[in-house]
Design an enzyme around this catalytic site. Structure first.
Site, PDB file in Angstrom:
ATOM      1  N   ASN A 188      15.718 -10.330 -68.000  1.00 36.60           N
ATOM      2  CA  ASN A 188      15.880  -9.198 -67.080  1.00 36.60           C
ATOM      3  C   ASN A 188      15.468  -9.648 -65.672  1.00 36.60           C
ATOM      4  OD1 ASN A 188      13.070  -9.036 -66.901  1.00 36.60           O
ATOM      5  ND2 ASN A 188      12.913  -7.355 -68.358  1.00 36.60           N
ATOM      6  N   LEU A 191      20.183  -5.776 -65.857  1.00 37.60           N
ATOM      7  CA  LEU A 191      19.761  -5.091 -64.626  1.00 37.60           C
ATOM      8  C   LEU A 191      19.393  -3.635 -64.877  1.00 37.60           C
ATOM      9  CD1 LEU A 191      22.731  -6.470 -62.436  1.00 37.60           C
ATOM     10  CD2 LEU A 191      20.404  -7.385 -62.537  1.00 37.60           C
ATOM     11  N   THR A 226      12.002   1.513 -73.493  1.00 36.34           N
ATOM     12  CA  THR A 226      11.411   0.453 -74.330  1.00 36.34           C
ATOM     13  C   THR A 226      12.465  -0.105 -75.305  1.00 36.34           C
ATOM     14  OG1 THR A 226       9.417   1.818 -74.331  1.00 36.34           O
ATOM     15  CG2 THR A 226       9.401  -0.129 -75.741  1.00 36.34           C
ATOM     16  N   ASP A 261      16.377  -5.350 -75.932  1.00 36.74           N
ATOM     17  CA  ASP A 261      16.591  -5.802 -77.314  1.00 36.74           C
ATOM     18  C   ASP A 261      17.885  -5.219 -77.890  1.00 36.74           C
ATOM     19  OD1 ASP A 261      14.146  -7.066 -77.095  1.00 36.74           O
ATOM     20  OD2 ASP A 261      13.046  -5.363 -77.911  1.00 36.74           O
TER      21      ASP A 261
HETATM   22  O1  RIB Z   1      11.054  -5.112 -76.142  1.00 29.68           O
HETATM   23  C1  RIB Z   1      10.285  -4.083 -76.687  1.00 29.68           C
HETATM   24  C2  RIB Z   1       9.285  -4.656 -77.650  1.00 29.68           C
HETATM   25  O2  RIB Z   1       8.386  -5.477 -76.935  1.00 29.68           O
HETATM   26  C3  RIB Z   1       8.423  -3.631 -78.342  1.00 29.68           C
HETATM   27  O3  RIB Z   1       8.978  -3.179 -79.543  1.00 29.68           O
HETATM   28  C4  RIB Z   1       7.107  -4.365 -78.534  1.00 29.68           C
HETATM   29  O4  RIB Z   1       6.813  -4.650 -79.863  1.00 29.68           O
HETATM   30  C5  RIB Z   1       7.219  -5.638 -77.702  1.00 29.68           C
HETATM   31  O5  RIB Z   1       7.393  -6.744 -78.468  1.00 29.68           O
END
Ligand code: RIB
Length: 317
Positions: free
Chosen positions: A186, A223, A252, A256
């Site tokens: 990022n 971004l 959050t 991922d």
């Molecule tokens: O990218 C988010 C993650 O970062 C969270 O789930 C936490 O566990 C950290 O690893």
């Protein structure tokens, strides 16, 4: 274009997230009243694996968990999403990794991780999973587990090797980068890695150029609400992919979601142009920020439904 069942292998972290929701993020020395607390399954590795699995990817995880209730429950969680857990091992002298997360009303987060068992994922673990890793269509790694194990896995894998350099690192092993097909970071990770700001679009273009010079084949910088930018050694003109505008509730694990989706698309539809795969991965990340949590916020839809040609690409500079 026919879908196949090519394997996505994630070598990475499994952690338990302890998340508080509060009106704003606390400053140094500040105590705040929050309004909600959750415990959930996280860790960048497992989040990416579950994101890929929820899109129909054929996934396997290579990881270490602690010999505690969290670790045992974590394996059940992975199995629930049909993740192959043959190479998820229990470490007797460490606890399962944890993350302490604060989320503000506007969806921003701050995270502190304690690696626990993630820290002892080893080269031997990679050797044991050799057949799985060698034959993976896509191998996906992050920086929450030891780099020596990642490097060994990248040396073995004949497929697409994706490195998500998160959490941020100021230096990355040169050989690891030369083995990396796609480096994804990022803006703040790009800034730490290059030593330069990554704020304006021209900063981003320069960061991509600098990162490509480190030796990987493709660089993607995510971004946030502004999508992603990318370029490759073969096509060094950076392109900007816009993402859908949404109201963020919790960002959050959005990165991922992006990485898991990218891995799934590249594994299931290897002929997809990279820019389409990135645009689709941006869509998955956008959906994820509209719900609280990480894995629970990832969409459960077939990869094929994600690919669309309605995306907007702009050249940067
Ligand atoms: O990218 C988010 C993650 O970062 C969270 O789930 C936490 O566990 C950290 O690893």
């Amino acid at each position: 274009m026919a879908a196949n069942l090519s394997r996505i292998v994630v070598l990475g972290s499994c952690s338990v997230d302890f998340t508080t929701y509060a009106p704003k993020l606390p400053g140094p020395g500040e105590t705040l009243h929050g309004y909600k607390f959750t415990t959930s399954y996280g860790g960048k590795g497992a989040n990416q694996c579950i994101a890929a699995a929820k899109l129909g990817g054929n996934t396997a995880m290579v990881a270490r968990i602690g010999d505690d209730k969290w670790g045992n429950d974590y394996v059940e969680n992975l199995k629930k999403f049909n993740v192959d857990t043959t190479h998820v091992h229990i470490t007797s002298d460490r606890g399962t990794g944890i993350a302490q997360i604060n989320v503000s009303k506007s969806g921003e987060n701050q995270i502190v991780i304690v690696a626990g068992a993630n820290d002892v994922l080893s080269v031997d673990d990679v050797e044991i999973a050799k057949d799985l890793i060698c034959n993976a269509s896509v191998l996906l790694c992050q920086l929450e587990t030891p780099i020596v194990a990642t490097k060994k896995a990248f040396q073995l894998c004949k497929g697409v090797r994706i490195l998500n350099a998160a959490p941020a690192a100021s230096h990355l092993d040169k050989e690891l980068l030369s083995l990396t097909t796609i480096l994804c970071v990022n803006e703040s990770e790009a800034s730490v890695l290059t030593g330069n700001p990554a704020v304006t679009m021209s900063d981003i273009a320069k960061a991509i150029e600098d990162l490509l010079r480190l030796g990987c084949k493709i660089v993607i910088i995510t971004l946030g609400e502004n999508g992603a930018a990318f370029a490759s050694i073969d096509d060094p003109q950076p392109l900007h992919v816009m993402s859908d505008k949404v109201t963020a509730v919790d960002t959050t694990g959005a990165g991922d979601a992006f990485l898991g989706a990218l891995a799934a698309l590249l594994a299931v539809y290897p002929d997809t142009p990279l820019k389409n795969a990135i645009a689709s991965a941006c869509k998955v990340a956008s959906v994820s920020v509209t719900k609280e949590g990480t894995q629970t916020s990832y969409p459960h839809i077939p990869c094929a439904d994600l690919l669309s040609d309605k995306c907007v690409f702009e050249k940067i500079l």
